[in-house]
Design a protein around this motif. Sequence first.
Motif, PDB file in Angstrom:
ATOM      1  N   GLU A 158      -7.908   0.351   3.842  1.00 16.03           N
ATOM      2  CA  GLU A 158      -6.733  -0.116   3.118  1.00 16.03           C
ATOM      3  C   GLU A 158      -6.783   0.262   1.637  1.00 16.03           C
ATOM      4  N   ARG A 159      -7.948   0.719   1.168  1.00 21.34           N
ATOM      5  CA  ARG A 159      -8.060   1.143  -0.233  1.00 21.34           C
ATOM      6  C   ARG A 159      -7.629   2.588  -0.448  1.00 21.34           C
ATOM      7  N   GLU A 160      -7.211   3.249   0.611  1.00 18.49           N
ATOM      8  CA  GLU A 160      -6.779   4.644   0.505  1.00 18.49           C
ATOM      9  C   GLU A 160      -5.690   4.817  -0.545  1.00 18.49           C
ATOM     10  N   ILE A 161      -4.865   3.817  -0.715  1.00 18.19           N
ATOM     11  CA  ILE A 161      -3.750   3.919  -1.658  1.00 18.19           C
ATOM     12  C   ILE A 161      -4.232   4.003  -3.109  1.00 18.19           C
ATOM     13  N   TYR A 162      -5.523   3.736  -3.342  1.00 16.93           N
ATOM     14  CA  TYR A 162      -6.026   3.723  -4.712  1.00 16.93           C
ATOM     15  C   TYR A 162      -6.675   5.036  -5.150  1.00 16.93           C
ATOM     16  N   ARG A 163      -6.769   6.008  -4.269  1.00 10.84           N
ATOM     17  CA  ARG A 163      -7.438   7.261  -4.638  1.00 10.84           C
ATOM     18  C   ARG A 163      -6.864   7.846  -5.932  1.00 10.84           C
ATOM     19  N   LYS A 164      -5.541   7.991  -5.983  1.00  8.45           N
ATOM     20  CA  LYS A 164      -4.918   8.580  -7.167  1.00  8.45           C
ATOM     21  C   LYS A 164      -5.102   7.692  -8.397  1.00  8.45           C
TER      22      LYS A 164
END
Length: 277
Positions: A158-164
């Motif tokens: 669910e932390r994938e959205i934080y890469r950028k």
Amino acid sequence: MANMLVNKEKCVGCGLCARDCLRNTIFMRDGKAEIDVSGCIKCGHCIAVCPQDAVTLGSIENTQWDTDGSGAKRGGAPEAADFLDFLKFRRSIRQYKKQEIEPEKLEMIIEAGRYSPTAGNRQQNRFIILKENVDQVREAAIKTLKGAADDKPRDLGEREIYRKSWARMYDDYTAGRRDRMFFDAPAVILIVSDESNHYAEIDGGIAASRMELQANALGLGVCYIGFLNTAMEFDGRIKELAGLKEGEKLAVAFVTGYPDVEYQRPAPRKPANVRKL
């Protein structure tokens, strides 16, 4: 921790402590209160309710409160409508003035955390105020998150959205543009607990909420820093940099300081999702 003690000379046998004991460890004998310490969790309700100040926690002195002469020993509650407005105007502050926080205000914030309820009254919350090594912790956390962002095969769930966001945080930090980790706040406060405490996040969350309200009442702003929890999870060495001892874990981290922004109205919220059964 010391045991609860009843001063038999002061005790008048009113039974208020026995009626308010959640563990039913207080009983009356010969007109006086007695405490079965084997089941006592030292919640202090008996101390707070006793009109004669007859119950103590060993050698720890009871807190004394001012009274208005009516016998009430409690602080006055704020007006309900005013308090709700106060809550609605609360914002996560990410812009801070270059102004240090007075030590007495930091002490009041910690005191609000100390008086927060904890599971089973275990009082396992501990507090760290980062000052001198803030830069080290910030840099280590930002680099750790940048490494996670660059590791493309890594499953972040669910932390994938934080890469950028993590990549931008690193770029802004290294270019000297902006601190997106601690927002250049003058104080970073960590609430930590034992790794074995299954209620650490709940205890810490309750304490953090009350500490934030205290900070707001002092004219300060607060922003919770969940990215620090993530960074510590990815690299345990950051815990040592932040002052955590072996066997401790971070429950909640937040920054605080004088806001350099003023909000004119509460932000919109979805309608409350309520079920009545």
